[in-house]
Design a protein around this motif. Structure first.
Motif, short mmCIF file in Angstrom:
data_model
loop_
_atom_site.label_atom_id
_atom_site.label_comp_id
_atom_site.label_asym_id
_atom_site.label_seq_id
_atom_site.Cartn_x
_atom_site.Cartn_y
_atom_site.Cartn_z
N SER A 10 34.55 58.34 27.12
CA SER A 10 34.02 59.48 27.85
C SER A 10 35.09 60.11 28.71
CB SER A 10 32.83 59.05 28.72
OG SER A 10 31.81 58.49 27.92
N GLY A 11 35.90 59.28 29.32
CA GLY A 11 36.98 59.80 30.15
C GLY A 11 37.97 60.59 29.35
N PHE A 12 38.27 60.12 28.14
CA PHE A 12 39.21 60.86 27.27
C PHE A 12 38.62 62.20 26.86
CE2 PHE A 12 40.81 62.01 23.08
CZ PHE A 12 42.16 62.00 23.31
N ALA A 13 37.32 62.18 26.55
CA ALA A 13 36.69 63.41 26.11
C ALA A 13 36.63 64.43 27.22
CB ALA A 13 35.28 63.12 25.57
N GLY A 14 36.39 63.97 28.47
CA GLY A 14 36.25 64.90 29.57
C GLY A 14 37.55 65.28 30.20
N GLY A 15 38.60 64.49 30.01
CA GLY A 15 39.87 64.75 30.66
C GLY A 15 40.71 65.73 29.89
N ALA A 16 41.83 66.10 30.50
CA ALA A 16 42.72 67.07 29.87
C ALA A 16 43.56 66.39 28.80
CB ALA A 16 43.62 67.70 30.94
N PHE A 17 43.63 67.01 27.67
CA PHE A 17 44.41 66.49 26.56
C PHE A 17 45.83 67.03 26.67
CE2 PHE A 17 45.88 66.56 22.14
CZ PHE A 17 45.54 65.27 21.75
N ALA A 18 46.80 66.22 26.31
CA ALA A 18 48.20 66.67 26.37
C ALA A 18 48.91 66.25 25.10
CB ALA A 18 48.90 66.07 27.59
N ALA A 19 49.67 67.18 24.55
CA ALA A 19 50.45 66.89 23.33
C ALA A 19 51.92 67.14 23.63
CB ALA A 19 49.98 67.75 22.17
N GLN A 20 52.72 66.13 23.38
CA GLN A 20 54.16 66.21 23.60
C GLN A 20 54.82 65.11 22.78
OE1 GLN A 20 55.25 64.12 27.54
NE2 GLN A 20 53.19 64.89 27.91
N PRO A 21 56.12 65.18 22.57
CA PRO A 21 56.80 64.11 21.85
C PRO A 21 56.65 62.78 22.59
CG PRO A 21 58.21 66.03 22.05
CD PRO A 21 57.03 66.29 22.93
N THR A 22 56.53 61.71 21.84
CA THR A 22 56.41 60.38 22.43
C THR A 22 57.50 59.46 21.87
OG1 THR A 22 54.85 59.70 20.71
CG2 THR A 22 53.92 60.61 22.74
N GLY A 153 62.08 69.66 40.62
CA GLY A 153 61.03 70.65 40.43
C GLY A 153 59.77 70.07 39.82
N ARG A 154 59.93 69.13 38.91
CA ARG A 154 58.77 68.47 38.30
C ARG A 154 57.97 67.72 39.35
NH1 ARG A 154 61.59 64.65 35.24
NH2 ARG A 154 59.58 63.75 34.72
N ALA A 155 58.67 66.97 40.19
CA ALA A 155 57.99 66.19 41.23
C ALA A 155 57.28 67.12 42.22
CB ALA A 155 59.00 65.31 41.96
N GLU A 156 57.94 68.21 42.58
CA GLU A 156 57.34 69.15 43.52
C GLU A 156 56.09 69.80 42.94
OE1 GLU A 156 60.35 71.94 44.51
OE2 GLU A 156 61.45 70.57 45.84
N LYS A 157 56.14 70.14 41.66
CA LYS A 157 54.98 70.78 41.04
C LYS A 157 53.82 69.80 40.94
CE LYS A 157 53.64 73.71 37.15
NZ LYS A 157 54.07 74.44 35.94
N ALA A 158 54.09 68.56 40.57
CA ALA A 158 53.03 67.56 40.48
C ALA A 158 52.38 67.34 41.84
CB ALA A 158 53.59 66.24 39.94
N PHE A 161 50.26 70.61 43.02
CA PHE A 161 48.98 70.81 42.35
C PHE A 161 48.16 69.53 42.24
CE2 PHE A 161 51.47 74.34 40.19
CZ PHE A 161 50.96 75.32 41.02
N ASN A 162 48.66 68.44 42.83
CA ASN A 162 47.93 67.16 42.83
C ASN A 162 47.60 66.72 41.41
OD1 ASN A 162 46.71 64.91 43.99
ND2 ASN A 162 44.71 65.90 44.12
N ARG A 163 48.61 66.80 40.54
CA ARG A 163 48.44 66.41 39.15
C ARG A 163 49.32 65.20 38.85
NH1 ARG A 163 44.26 67.51 36.94
NH2 ARG A 163 45.21 67.49 34.88
N PRO A 164 48.97 64.39 37.84
CA PRO A 164 49.80 63.23 37.49
C PRO A 164 51.20 63.64 37.04
CG PRO A 164 48.10 63.60 35.83
CD PRO A 164 47.77 64.50 36.99
N ALA A 281 37.94 67.56 36.74
CA ALA A 281 38.32 66.19 36.39
C ALA A 281 37.57 65.19 37.27
CB ALA A 281 39.82 66.01 36.53
N LYS A 282 37.45 65.49 38.57
CA LYS A 282 36.72 64.59 39.47
C LYS A 282 35.26 64.50 39.08
CE LYS A 282 39.71 65.20 43.51
NZ LYS A 282 39.81 65.71 44.90
N THR A 283 34.68 65.63 38.71
CA THR A 283 33.28 65.63 38.29
C THR A 283 33.10 64.80 37.02
OG1 THR A 283 32.95 67.84 39.22
CG2 THR A 283 31.35 67.08 37.59
N ALA A 284 34.05 64.94 36.08
CA ALA A 284 33.98 64.17 34.83
C ALA A 284 34.15 62.68 35.11
CB ALA A 284 35.05 64.65 33.86
N ASP A 285 35.07 62.33 36.01
CA ASP A 285 35.29 60.92 36.36
C ASP A 285 34.06 60.34 37.03
OD1 ASP A 285 37.79 61.03 35.32
OD2 ASP A 285 38.81 61.35 37.24
N ALA A 286 33.40 61.12 37.90
CA ALA A 286 32.19 60.64 38.57
C ALA A 286 31.08 60.40 37.56
CB ALA A 286 31.74 61.66 39.62
#
Length: 296
Positions: A10-22, A153-158, A161-164, A281-286
């Motif tokens: 459920s958390g995966f379905a409600g959370g933001a999906f991200a696609a990038q090289p791994t 800049g990456r750290a500042e942006k995270a 916006f309080n994002r991971p 995201a908080k609503t989905a986590d709750a």
């Protein structure tokens, strides 16, 4: 245990999906458009054909090695040709190429034939960044110049916006992302201001050359919200490796609120959008937590 599994799904379905090289990635990125679904299928289809041909040729080589060596065949045949074999090895490759060409042309047509679209964005390649212009009525003044962020800049942006932090990966995160709504057809016009570039977004199945003086068109319809990363795929100078592409796909309501605010202030619009994403995201986590407790 069952409750935890349901919560995770459920958390995966409600959370933001991200696609990038791994790291150690072997296959293609997960598909979020129907075009990329078809590309993934076609990749698997051709892999099966190639594997069968490779194994067949290997079997023929082994058979010839052991069946017709000097020890097993001391008196070699003097046969110069065989009509049936020549017919088979002429027709078989033709049939294989036809099998490959039919879905290939169908996929190519689907990629370049732009369906009825909901919005248009013009992407201009620069040395070394991307500029996104929203060309629809009322959005003409919204232009985003997207540059790669360094580690600071990456750290500042995270933090801003309080994002991971993992949402803004090294060499892929940018200061201004292209923002589009989910489940909407976006016509993408691609050009360049200086030299050849190429707009490539693997999760969307999009790759279009950016040519100075020419306006190329493609399209995509993202079916999942989240952040998706691509890169320039045409050698364009010393910083070619440092002009990534980031597209954030959001809900229709979130996009409309962002678009209205971006007409006056893009920075304020981005802050409002991120706050909306965090709240969702908080609503989905709750909701996931309640489901987990009820299941246990």
């Amino acid at each position: 245990m069952i409750g935890a599994a349901i919560a995770a799904l459920s958390g995966f379905a409600g959370g933001a999906f991200a696609a990038q090289p791994t790291e150690w990635q072997m296959g293609l990125q997960p598909a979020v458009t129907s075009v990329m679904d078809d590309i993934t299928w076609f990749n698997s289809f051709t892999l099966v054909i190639i594997t069968v041909i490779t194994l067949f040729v290997l079997a023929l080589l082994l058979w010839c090695i052991f069946r017709f060596n000097a020890k097993a065949n001391p008196t070699p045949s003097r046969t110069s040709h065989n009509t049936m074999i020549e017919v088979v090895w002429t027709l078989a490759p033709i049939l294989i190429l036809v099998m490959i060409s039919i879905p290939s042309f169908r996929l190519l047509y689907k990629q370049i034939e732009v369906p009825e679209y909901d919005m248009t964005i013009k992407a201009t390649g620069l040395q070394w960044a991307w500029s996104y212009a929203y060309t629809d009525e009322g959005m003409e003044d919204v232009i985003l110049d997207s540059y790669m962020l360094d580690n600071e800049g990456r750290a500042e942006k995270a933090a801003q916006f309080n994002r991971p932090a993992e949402e803004f990966p090294r060499l892929l995160a940018v200061d201004y992302e292209m923002v589009v709504p989910v489940d909407k057809v976006v016509r993408l016009q691609v050009t360049a201001a200086d030299v050849l570039h190429s707009f490539a977004m693997p999760a969307f199945g999009v790759k279009m050359d950016a040519v100075p003086g020419r306006l190329n068109e493609t399209w995509f319809k993202a079916e999942k919200t989240g952040i998706y990363y691509g890169q320039c795929s045409e050698l364009c100078g010393k910083d070619h490796a440092f002009m990534p592409i980031a597209i954030r796909v959001v809900e229709e309501e979130q996009y409309q609120a962002w678009a209205d605010a971006a007409k006056d202030d893009v920075d304020a619009a981005n802050e409002q959008l991120m706050a909306s994403i965090n709240a969702a995201a908080k609503t989905a986590d709750a909701g996931t937590g309640e489901l987990d407790v009820a299941t246990r």
